[in-house]
Motif scaffolding. Structure first.
Motif, mmCIF file in Angstrom:
data_model
loop_
_atom_site.group_PDB
_atom_site.id
_atom_site.type_symbol
_atom_site.label_atom_id
_atom_site.label_comp_id
_atom_site.label_asym_id
_atom_site.label_seq_id
_atom_site.Cartn_x
_atom_site.Cartn_y
_atom_site.Cartn_z
ATOM 1 N N THR A 58 0.845 -1.197 0.000
ATOM 2 C CA THR A 58 0.000 0.000 0.000
ATOM 3 C C THR A 58 0.878 1.243 0.000
ATOM 4 O O THR A 58 1.795 1.358 0.815
ATOM 5 N N PRO A 59 0.609 2.157 -0.920
ATOM 6 C CA PRO A 59 1.399 3.392 -0.895
ATOM 7 C C PRO A 59 1.212 4.121 0.427
ATOM 8 O O PRO A 59 0.098 4.205 0.959
ATOM 9 N N TRP A 95 -1.766 6.547 0.808
ATOM 10 C CA TRP A 95 -3.127 6.146 1.157
ATOM 11 C C TRP A 95 -3.228 5.745 2.623
ATOM 12 O O TRP A 95 -4.258 5.907 3.253
ATOM 13 N N GLU A 110 -5.975 7.566 4.750
ATOM 14 C CA GLU A 110 -7.148 6.804 5.164
ATOM 15 C C GLU A 110 -6.987 6.170 6.543
ATOM 16 O O GLU A 110 -7.766 6.448 7.434
ATOM 17 N N GLN A 111 -5.924 5.366 6.726
ATOM 18 C CA GLN A 111 -5.781 4.753 8.048
ATOM 19 C C GLN A 111 -5.505 5.797 9.121
ATOM 20 O O GLN A 111 -5.966 5.682 10.249
ATOM 21 N N ARG A 130 -15.248 12.628 4.634
ATOM 22 C CA ARG A 130 -15.387 11.433 5.466
ATOM 23 C C ARG A 130 -16.768 11.419 6.065
ATOM 24 O O ARG A 130 -17.231 12.419 6.587
ATOM 25 N N ILE A 147 -15.408 3.208 0.028
ATOM 26 C CA ILE A 147 -14.704 3.880 -1.067
ATOM 27 C C ILE A 147 -14.845 3.053 -2.337
ATOM 28 O O ILE A 147 -14.750 1.822 -2.302
ATOM 29 N N ASP A 160 -13.278 -0.972 1.857
ATOM 30 C CA ASP A 160 -13.100 -0.129 3.036
ATOM 31 C C ASP A 160 -12.138 1.019 2.769
ATOM 32 O O ASP A 160 -12.281 2.104 3.327
ATOM 33 N N THR A 161 -11.104 0.766 1.966
ATOM 34 C CA THR A 161 -10.138 1.822 1.650
ATOM 35 C C THR A 161 -9.959 1.923 0.139
ATOM 36 O O THR A 161 -10.263 0.978 -0.596
ATOM 37 N N TYR A 162 -9.439 3.066 -0.291
ATOM 38 C CA TYR A 162 -9.240 3.276 -1.723
ATOM 39 C C TYR A 162 -8.271 2.256 -2.302
ATOM 40 O O TYR A 162 -8.519 1.687 -3.369
ATOM 41 N N TRP A 163 -7.187 1.993 -1.581
ATOM 42 C CA TRP A 163 -6.191 1.116 -2.178
ATOM 43 C C TRP A 163 -6.710 -0.305 -2.300
ATOM 44 O O TRP A 163 -6.441 -0.997 -3.281
ATOM 45 N N ARG A 181 -8.880 -0.250 -5.316
ATOM 46 C CA ARG A 181 -8.118 -0.128 -6.555
ATOM 47 C C ARG A 181 -7.383 -1.416 -6.900
ATOM 48 O O ARG A 181 -7.346 -1.824 -8.073
ATOM 49 N N LYS A 218 -17.807 7.051 -1.315
ATOM 50 C CA LYS A 218 -16.967 8.072 -1.942
ATOM 51 C C LYS A 218 -16.285 7.406 -3.123
ATOM 52 O O LYS A 218 -15.506 6.467 -2.942
#
Lengths: 199, 151, 745
Positions: free
Chosen positions: B19-20, B23, B27-28, C233, C239, C281-284, C287, C434
């Motif tokens: 994970t970059p 992010w 996010e976290q 948020r 996401i 839950d998260t963008y990554w 993706r 989002k």
């Protein structure tokens, strides 16, 4: 170091694998008359260097072994994007270091290539625009090449982590077309032949 | 589990190692000052400091960040008191503002290494992209913050 | 202004349109709310920040609130996209009101009729007209509330209102020294009638307007606290990462969801008409899971579309028409008189990408009977109506909020596509979502600044002065996607009003002019982008005027002077610009100056660009801009808009969008490059006041950059560029200051 001689009288005499390293350590930048390699070994060395020169001039190598204050990039060797500059320590300028984008391994998210200690080769190791003869001499010149003997140069090509990039650059970058093991073998031929340079 | 220090606080991050950092930060950790602009290290909107050095966090994995000290725009100062932030306000630098976190972090790295940067040093340090074109004011604000009129 | 003429909303017989319907009410807990009470039809539209209406009253949509704690809250109707509007419009109101600017609070407006642009009766931010459209309303409201507060205090003290004044959120009775805060008298003020013609302050009474105010948004933009759309948020929010077909018209045939569904954090895979979204839950996580899918796309029509094919389409249209003729002064035939001395040339403008630094994104929560949106949008009303239609909801079931900050608009965010997409995803998963577009998605799903092809021809007299000008403009639509209501007009007349900007009107004294226009239909989605029709048309016109000057062996400045003898405002900006640029002072070889002057968005602008051309490198050394926008309300903000606009204008000369195999070639800033700080010129900017009406400045300075640059390159090299970007001609921008230092040079 395993050295396989595939052709010539040396193979017949020494048979298969032999350690030539210790002998060659006594050789300076050119073999002296007492240890002059026989003509065909020298030829083999020159031919080997021709092949190695293709590697040294390949974009994956030349893009960092530049004579300019910026890296090349891509197969077309355009000036590296983002106005990247060499800086004073070959690692970029304040605010825009190589490590600002390049990490110790390729980043799959961004596609930015990476290897440990990513940096430009010093200007003294710039090979752009050199003839075969000049390239060979620059390559061998211990005052310019970081004090590396021909064996050390061979080791550099064989095993250096940053150099390994050339063969596995990721993305759609063309790798060095001569396989690394073959380059190692060619370097050994060249080293064994006394690291001859074309005139 | 990755342990990183972010703006002075140790954080435990549960994320895929690839994970970059960008992010993870956004996010976290909920620190949304660092921005996503391109994802290919071309724009610099994601610039943070890792162990004091500027890094484009879209191109830096959370695994590589483990054990390192990360500073984001939120950590530049607690109260906009960093000389660059003061200069950015005095010179009214931002337009839309989206690139400015990255711009400031790059400028901060520049000033750390070069307290009185020349125009040339500014030119080649500040390669962050600004779509709105605030570059002239960026330059002016850096010089103001560094207290220099060097060219 | 053409666009305004085409789309001016009918003004009510009362004269001040709806401003006479300003009403006030008391706030629960004390305080005053000034708002706009909508007409009966609009009363059904809720979703507004307002007080509870008294029984029998329509709900007021708030513009101004004054609370007992003496806080003045102003609502910002216009989107802050970097132009500084969220400072200037509230400042106009606060100045009239006499509020303490340091403590004024601002809130963004949701969509409501009260917040519509008064001249277009539509809520949007664009066309460089927010100040022109809203400044009167701001003044009216500020003055009305001021008078109510002053009257309330005066009544309390038993003194004449004229003996009191409002200043810094307090009312003062000078002779007795009595004072009361706005908050203390707000409740009483709210019971007073709203004055329909309050006294507006004279310029010397103003303390904010006309000054360079520190922008209210800037502090948050230097410490990372400014919230953009992408930063939204919400509790329970998921996401979405989105991928659409590689071809413009591609549709999704189907997608095997399993490769994504098992991945960490993934909640759903949502098929879309033309793509697929993964919700996580998260963008990554979204993706990464998205990249594991292999959607099957139907390429759709025009799957072989290429730039070459498009060029041929434009060429055919230029040769064959058919044409609408929106202007023919002098009853000219379609082409110049063959017996006359003629100069002619063709100019091309490329497709451009908005490439806002914040990619498209939107946060939406859709339930069975409600849809709430938090969007970085310039087009709240269009989003509102589109969502209603698509989701089948009533007016009172849809709320479109705008996020406080937006990472660049340039017209892209007028469109509702990214809002609707997020809403459909939210609806599919039953959670707030989002949706964030990757840069590649943003660039390829843009609605581009259309390419245009323009042929100009002039009949000239013995001195090379044009006596008749013929313009043929081939352009796809600019306005239709953002103002769908224009479709009947465009169909009937065969024009796009915006695509005619800068072509139909002229600053020059040319006695006979004809404009033919072909509204081109192409499979490429096109829409408004900063400079709208002015940019492409003025590139052609101002390049052509230079070519006419060359043909007449005249200096480009002197040649223009002759043609501007009847246009003192244009002449004034031109003369000042050339003076500031040292026009005529000899330059070393390889250097050149180019000039361009135009009227765009109601504002006159003249620019001189100075370049040094060295082989393929074009270094833009200096750009002088002189602007007459009628009156400068905030010199700091105005200067920033002009100067930053110059760099933006240079971006129009650096990159373009091309097409191959039915899709867009460029996907990121590697293929679509933006100017660097090191490439940007020294800037000199001045304003002159021609005493005219307020003009817009949000899009004005990029208009003249491309032609001035082309003219400068011509001056430096003798080479005439009839299109942009530079790369078409084997040129590129160079670093202005070639490096010299160790490690740099």
């Amino acid at each position: 170091m395993r050295l396989k001689l595939s052709t010539g009288p040396w193979a017949a005499v020494l048979g298969g694998s032999v350690l030539i390293g210790p002998l060659l350590l006594q050789i300076g930048s050119e073999p002296g008359p007492a240890l002059a390699a026989p003509a065909d070994a020298r030829d083999a060395g020159l031919r080997a260097f021709d092949q190695v020169a293709l590697v040294l001039r390949h974009p994956r190598c030349l893009n960092c072994h530049t004579t300019t204050n910026f890296p090349g990039q891509g197969d077309d060797r355009h000036p590296h994007v983002n106005l990247v500059r060499r800086g004073l320590d070959d690692r970029g300028v304040p605010g825009m270091r190589c490590a600002t984008c390049h990490q110790s391994e390729e980043n799959l998210a961004s596609g930015v290539p990476g290897r440990p200690n990513w940096r430009l080769a010093p200007l003294s190791m710039g090979w752009e625009g050199l003839s075969d003869s000049e390239l060979c001499r620059a390559f061998k010149d211990q005052r310019r090449n970081g004090g590396r003997s021909p064996e050390a140069l061979a080791e550099h090509l064989r095993s250096d982590a940053l150099v390994s990039y050339g063969w596995n650059p990721g993305g759609s970058r063309t790798p060095v077309p001569v396989p690394r093991e073959e380059v190692a073998r060619l370097m050994d031929v060249w080293v064994h032949a006394g690291a001859p340079c074309p005139r | 589990m990755h342990e990183l220090k972010v703006n002075g606080k140790v954080q435990e991050i549960d994320a895929d190692p690839g994970t970059p950092l960008l992010w993870v930060i956004r996010e976290q950790l909920g620190l949304t000052g660092t921005k996503f602009g391109c994802g290919i290290a071309r724009c610099g909107a994601c610039t943070v400091h890792v162990d004091g050095e500027p890094v484009r966090s879209c191109s830096f994995t959370v695994a590589a960040a483990s054990g390192k000290e990360i500073t984001t725009i939120e950590g530049l100062s607690p109260d906009r008191s960093h000389p660059l932030q003061q200069a950015w306000i005095a010179e009214q630098v931002p337009q839309c503002g989206y690139c400015q976190s990255g711009m400031l972090m790059t400028a901060a790295a520049l000033l750390k290494a070069r307290p009185a940067p020349t125009d040339e040093e500014i030119d080649f340090a500040m390669t962050n992209l600004c779509r709105c074109g605030t570059y002239a004011r960026v330059r002016k604000a850096i010089k103001r913050a560094s207290g220099t009129t060097a060219t | 202004m053409l666009f305004a003429d085409a789309y001016r909303a009918p003004v009510s017989p009362e004269g001040l349109t709806r401003r006479t319907f300003l009403r006030s009410t008391a706030l629960v807990g004390g305080g005053l709310l000034l708002g706009y009470a909508p007409s009966a039809e609009d009363a059904t539209l809720a979703g507004a920040a307002g007080a509870s209406p008294a029984p029998g009253e329509f709900p007021l949509t708030a513009w101004v609130r004054v609370t007992p704690d003496n806080l003045v809250t102003l609502v910002v109707s216009q989107a802050e996209i970097g132009q500084g509007i969220s400072t200037t419009l509230p400042a106009i109101l606060a100045d009239e009101l006499g509020a303490d600017w340091e403590t004024v609070r601002l809130e963004t407006a949701p969509f409501a009729p009260a917040y519509r642009n008064p001249t277009k009766n539509w809520m949007f931010t664009g066309n460089s007209e927010s100040i022109q459209a809203f400044s009167d309303l701001m003044r009216q409201m500020g003055a009305a509330v001021r008078e109510m507060l002053v009257h309330a205090a005066a009544a309390r003290w038993g003194v004449p209102a004229e003996s009191c004044r409002a200043e810094r959120s307090q009312v003062f009775h000078s002779s007795s020294g009595r004072r009361a805060t706005f908050g203390e008298v707000a409740a009483e003020a709210s019971r007073l009638p709203v004055p329909s013609s309050p006294r507006l302050k004279s310029p010397d009474e103003l303390t904010l307007v006309g000054k360079a105010l520190p922008r209210i948004d800037i502090p948050e933009k230097v410490d990372g606290s400014a919230k953009f759309g992408i930063d939204m948020r919400l509790p329970g929010m998921l996401i979405a990462a989105v991928r659409t077909a590689p071809t413009l018209a591609g549709r999704l045939r189907g997608v095997e969801r399993a490769p994504a569904l098992g991945q960490p954090g993934v909640r759903a895979v949502v098929p879309l008409d033309n793509g697929v979204a993964v919700v996580a839950d998260t963008y990554w996580q979204a993706r990464m899971a998205l990249s594991r899918l292999e959607p099957d796309f139907d390429p759709g029509p025009d799957a072989g579309l290429s730039s070459r094919e498009l060029s041929a389409t434009y060429r055919r249209a230029l040769e064959a028409g058919p044409w609408a003729t929106p202007l023919n002064e002098g009853s000219l035939g379609p082409t110049p008189d063959p017996a006359a001395r003629t100069v002619s040339a063709e100019y091309e403008n490329p497709f451009l990408a908005h490439a806002t630094m914040e990619p498209m994104n939107c946060t939406v929560s859709v339930t069975s009977d409600h849809c709430e949106v938090w969007a970085p949008t310039q087009g709240q009303e269009l989003a509102f109506h589109t969502l209603k239609r698509v989701l089948g909801l009533r007016d009172d079931q849809v709320q479109v909020n705008r996020t406080p900050y937006i990472g660049g608009g340039f017209g892209r965010r007028l469109l509702p596509d990214f809002v609707v997409q997020a809403a459909l995803i939210s609806k599919a998963v039953g959670r707030p979502v989002k949706a964030i577009w990757a840069r590649e998605e943003d660039m390829r799903r843009d609605k581009f600044r259309p390419a245009t092809l323009v042929r100009l021809a002039a009949e000239v007299d013995g001195e090379g002065v044009p006596i008749a000008l013929f313009a043929r403009v081939v352009s796809p639509t600019i306005l239709l996607p953002v103002f769908p209501a224009l479709e009947p007009l465009m169909k009937e007349k065969g024009i796009d009003p915006s695509a005619l900007e800068g072509a139909v009107e002229s600053i020059y004294d040319i006695p006979r002019r004809r404009v033919d226009f072909h509204l081109l239909k192409i499979p490429v989605p096109t829409s408004v982008m900063r400079t709208t029709g002015y940019g492409p048309n003025i590139f052609a016109i101002e390049s052509f005027v230079d070519e006419l000057a060359q043909s007449a062996k005249a200096d480009p400045y002197e040649y223009r002077r002759r043609l501007l003898s009847k246009n003192p405002r244009a002449l004034a900006v031109l003369e000042k610009a050339v003076r500031l640029a040292d026009w005529g002072k000899p330059l070393p070889a390889g250097r050149g100056r180019g000039v361009a002057v135009a009227r765009a968005f109601g504002t006159f602008v003249a620019q001189v660009v100075e370049v040094a051309v060295d082989g393929a490198d074009v270094r833009v050394l200096r750009v002088v801009s002189v602007v007459d926008c009628g009156r400068v309300l905030d010199p700091g903000i105005a200067t920033a808009n002009i100067e930053c606009g110059v760099v933006f204008g240079l971006s129009y000369c650096k990159s373009e969008v091309t097409f191959e195999r039915g899709g867009v070639v460029q996907g990121n800033f590697d293929g679509y490059e933006l100017p660097y700080l090191a490439e940007s010129p020294e800037l000199v900017t001045e304003f002159v006041s021609g005493g005219g009406d307020l003009g817009g400045i949000g899009e004005t300075s990029p208009v003249t950059v491309a032609p001035a640059l082309a003219n400068a390159i011509s001056s430096a090299t003798g080479r005439r560029l009839r299109s942009m970007p530079l790369a078409r001609h084997g040129l590129r921008f160079g670093v202005v200051r070639p490096p010299r230092g160790k490690g740099y040079a």
